[in-house]
Design a protein around this motif. Structure first.
Motif, PDB file in Angstrom:
ATOM      1  N   LYS A 427       0.831  -1.208   0.000  1.00 44.84           N
ATOM      2  CA  LYS A 427       0.000   0.000   0.000  1.00 44.84           C
ATOM      3  C   LYS A 427       0.864   1.255   0.000  1.00 44.84           C
ATOM      4  O   LYS A 427       0.597   2.213  -0.738  1.00 44.84           O
ATOM      5  N   THR A 428       1.930   1.259   0.820  1.00 43.64           N
ATOM      6  CA  THR A 428       2.818   2.419   0.887  1.00 43.64           C
ATOM      7  C   THR A 428       3.496   2.674  -0.450  1.00 43.64           C
ATOM      8  O   THR A 428       3.616   3.818  -0.905  1.00 43.64           O
ATOM      9  N   LEU A 429       3.946   1.595  -1.093  1.00 42.67           N
ATOM     10  CA  LEU A 429       4.599   1.751  -2.383  1.00 42.67           C
ATOM     11  C   LEU A 429       3.639   2.356  -3.403  1.00 42.67           C
ATOM     12  O   LEU A 429       4.002   3.277  -4.154  1.00 42.67           O
ATOM     13  N   TYR A 430       2.396   1.861  -3.433  1.00 48.92           N
ATOM     14  CA  TYR A 430       1.393   2.407  -4.352  1.00 48.92           C
ATOM     15  C   TYR A 430       1.192   3.904  -4.114  1.00 48.92           C
ATOM     16  O   TYR A 430       1.128   4.713  -5.051  1.00 48.92           O
ATOM     17  N   GLU A 431       1.067   4.267  -2.852  1.00 52.46           N
ATOM     18  CA  GLU A 431       0.811   5.669  -2.514  1.00 52.46           C
ATOM     19  C   GLU A 431       1.965   6.572  -2.955  1.00 52.46           C
ATOM     20  O   GLU A 431       1.757   7.656  -3.502  1.00 52.46           O
ATOM     21  N   LYS A 432       3.188   6.095  -2.737  1.00 55.87           N
ATOM     22  CA  LYS A 432       4.347   6.913  -3.111  1.00 55.87           C
ATOM     23  C   LYS A 432       4.504   6.989  -4.629  1.00 55.87           C
ATOM     24  O   LYS A 432       4.924   8.025  -5.167  1.00 55.87           O
ATOM     25  N   MET A 433       4.163   5.907  -5.326  1.00 57.33           N
ATOM     26  CA  MET A 433       4.226   5.945  -6.786  1.00 57.33           C
ATOM     27  C   MET A 433       3.222   6.948  -7.340  1.00 57.33           C
ATOM     28  O   MET A 433       3.517   7.682  -8.286  1.00 57.33           O
ATOM     29  N   GLN A 434       2.039   6.989  -6.745  1.00 62.07           N
ATOM     30  CA  GLN A 434       1.038   7.970  -7.167  1.00 62.07           C
ATOM     31  C   GLN A 434       1.502   9.384  -6.847  1.00 62.07           C
ATOM     32  O   GLN A 434       1.333  10.308  -7.645  1.00 62.07           O
ATOM     33  N   LYS A 435       2.108   9.545  -5.667  1.00 61.28           N
ATOM     34  CA  LYS A 435       2.582  10.855  -5.232  1.00 61.28           C
ATOM     35  C   LYS A 435       3.636  11.413  -6.190  1.00 61.28           C
ATOM     36  O   LYS A 435       3.619  12.615  -6.526  1.00 61.28           O
ATOM     37  N   TYR A 436       4.554  10.539  -6.646  1.00 59.96           N
ATOM     38  CA  TYR A 436       5.663  10.988  -7.494  1.00 59.96           C
ATOM     39  C   TYR A 436       5.401  10.786  -8.987  1.00 59.96           C
ATOM     40  O   TYR A 436       6.280  11.037  -9.808  1.00 59.96           O
ATOM     41  N   GLY A 437       4.195  10.337  -9.339  1.00 58.60           N
ATOM     42  CA  GLY A 437       3.864  10.172 -10.752  1.00 58.60           C
ATOM     43  C   GLY A 437       4.658   9.090 -11.446  1.00 58.60           C
ATOM     44  O   GLY A 437       4.996   9.216 -12.627  1.00 58.60           O
ATOM     45  N   LEU A 438       4.977   7.997 -10.721  1.00 59.84           N
ATOM     46  CA  LEU A 438       5.760   6.901 -11.288  1.00 59.84           C
ATOM     47  C   LEU A 438       4.842   5.797 -11.791  1.00 59.84           C
ATOM     48  O   LEU A 438       3.839   5.475 -11.159  1.00 59.84           O
ATOM     49  N   ASP A 439       5.222   5.225 -12.922  1.00 59.09           N
ATOM     50  CA  ASP A 439       4.468   4.104 -13.496  1.00 59.09           C
ATOM     51  C   ASP A 439       5.207   2.813 -13.220  1.00 59.09           C
ATOM     52  O   ASP A 439       6.431   2.760 -13.279  1.00 59.09           O
ATOM     53  N   LYS A 440       4.463   1.740 -12.938  1.00 54.62           N
ATOM     54  CA  LYS A 440       5.131   0.490 -12.573  1.00 54.62           C
ATOM     55  C   LYS A 440       5.841  -0.164 -13.755  1.00 54.62           C
ATOM     56  O   LYS A 440       6.671  -1.047 -13.577  1.00 54.62           O
ATOM     57  N   ASN A 441       5.552   0.300 -14.975  1.00 55.96           N
ATOM     58  CA  ASN A 441       6.216  -0.256 -16.148  1.00 55.96           C
ATOM     59  C   ASN A 441       7.394   0.600 -16.582  1.00 55.96           C
ATOM     60  O   ASN A 441       7.820   0.543 -17.724  1.00 55.96           O
ATOM     61  N   LEU A 442       7.941   1.377 -15.661  1.00 59.71           N
ATOM     62  CA  LEU A 442       9.076   2.234 -15.957  1.00 59.71           C
ATOM     63  C   LEU A 442      10.233   1.438 -16.536  1.00 59.71           C
ATOM     64  O   LEU A 442      10.947   1.887 -17.406  1.00 59.71           O
TER      65      LEU A 442
END
Length: 451
Positions: A427-442
């Motif tokens: 959950k924390t990782l998801y939240e931080k990825m959303q916060k920083y605009g990161l895509d999991k397919n980077l």
């Protein structure tokens, strides 16, 4: 010319002629060259063939040619030939990625056998690339122009759409973004892929010989013109002409070039006979040509004729999320180029790199990757003074974003090892990825839902 090509380079005319004649007895068609430089104009990702070159030649030698070819496409088979028994040279060639190494004298049958195996290997490489592209997987264009940001996705889409046509193209972008890489890719996916790719640096053309360089001349056209000479435009017939930094072309020459664009005809200096020109023109510019037109330094009609299709290559500042993925790829390429083993890049270093500005764009980032692989540097140069003081919270956020982006790139977009490595919950990782605009397919071209 269709079908596989054998490019044979040897500065000795008798050896060159006899080798070509011998290979033709084995039903192999050979193009011969007295020097290595013209061969580079024929090499690209779509090159279907084999290069056979002597090692010891004046000008560019065989080892340098091998290195230059591998910079364009490391999977082009290169066979090197030498008349000098030199074990150390053979070892160096093998380490540099040569397909095979032959010592003179050799039989034509032996060389023909090696060439046929190399041709089979090249055909397999090209077919695998085609199948990967059809399957929607990472293809050569994405390998040369990596990135998951929307600006890079859009660039690759437009490039593929334009590449299959003969449309003249204008490529705009800052210094170091990879404009020539885009031009090469356009050439390599076109029907002209097996014809010459001639790159002309408009800023480096000698002012007193510029027309002769481009259009060619007849004997006696000017003092010192002792024999006729093809210009670069004529030398590129059937292929692609890249006019690098066209904004630097002298204003009086622009009118003559406009006629070439419109009529596809040139006239050599000292001649009245027109020569038909079958080429595709690609031009690059780091400056806004519309502004150059307004300033009276560039012809408006030439700009309108050039930009039938326009590609904008984004700066790294416009695709910061791509920096970790791009840097790791550049490190792998540098390791292969210098014969070094793959190295693990510390997440802290990738995070630092992701948080910096790179005014020199991909070229600057590649130079640092090279220095890192060679052990000459462990940290990127400062990008210059900050525009203002950064708050501690901003620095921490930039560092955290870089760490996450680095882990995503390192694990190819697979999230489970990322949150395990970083010691945070899903959950924390998801939240931080959303916060920083990161895509999991980077770091990957494939979705990996592995929760």
């Amino acid at each position: 010319m269709s079908g596989p090509r054998i490019l044979l380079i040897d500065d000795e005319e008798e050896m060159r002629r006899s080798s070509a004649q011998a290979l033709e007895l084995f039903d192999l068609t050979v193009d011969t060259f007295a020097s290595a430089e013209p061969v580079l104009e024929l090499i690209g990702y779509a090159f279907d063939g084999v290069v056979v070159s002597d090692i010891r030649m004046p000008g560019m030698d065989g080892m340098t040619l091998l290195q230059r070819i591998r910079e364009v496409d490391p999977e082009v088979p290169v066979i090197l030939v030498t008349g000098h028994a030199d074990v150390q040279l053979a070892v160096s060639a093998m380490r540099a990625g040569v397909y095979d190494f032959l010592e003179k004298p050799f039989t034509a049958q032996h060389l023909a056998g090696i060439i046929r195996r190399a041709m089979d290997r090249r055909s397999l490489v090209l077919e695998n690339r085609r199948l990967r592209a059809v399957a929607g997987k990472r293809d050569d264009i994405e390998a040369r122009l990596p990135g998951r940001t929307q600006v890079m996705v859009d660039l690759r889409y437009r490039l593929r759409a334009i590449g299959a046509t003969d449309a003249d193209t204008l490529i705009i972008g800052e210094t170091g973004v990879g404009k020539e890489v885009v031009a090469r890719a356009l050439h390599d996916i076109s029907a002209r892929a097996n014809r010459p790719f001639i790159a002309i640096n408009c800023a480096a053309l000698p002012e007193n010989l510029i027309e002769s360089e481009l259009f060619g001349h007849e004997a006696g056209a000017f003092p010192g013109a002792l024999r006729p000479r093809f210009g670069k435009f004529e030398h590129g017939r059937g292929g692609t002409i890249l006019l690098d930094e066209i904004g630097s072309m002298p204003f009086d020459l622009q009118a003559k070039f406009l006629r070439v664009l419109q009529e596809r005809v040139i006239t050599r200096l000292g001649s009245n006979e027109p020569v038909a020109l079958d080429v595709r023109f690609i031009a690059t510019s780091k400056v806004d040509l519309a502004e150059e037109v307004a300033a009276g330094r560039f012809r408006a009609d030439l700009l309108y004729r050039l930009n039938v299709a326009t590609l904008h290559v984004p700066a790294l500042a416009q695709r910061r999320a791509d920096i970790p993925l791009l840097f790791l790829q550049l490190v792998r390429e540098a390791a292969a180029r210098y014969g070094r083993s793959d190295m693990d890049v510390p997440p802290e270093l990738t995070a630092d790199i992701a948080g910096r500005s790179w005014p020199g764009n991909v070229r600057e980032l590649r130079n640092f990757a090279d220095r890192l692989v060679l052990g000459l540097d462990t940290a990127p140069d400062e990008a210059g003074p900050e525009t203002g003081p950064q708050r501690l919270a901003d620095k921490v956020a930039a560092y955290e974003r870089g760490l996450i982006a680095s882990a995503l790139a390192a694990h190819g977009g697979s999230l489970k090892p990322v949150y395990e490595q970083l010691g945070v919950s899903r959950k924390t990782l998801y939240e931080k990825m959303q916060k920083y605009g990161l895509d999991k397919n980077l770091g990957s071209g494939l979705l990996q839902d592995d929760f």
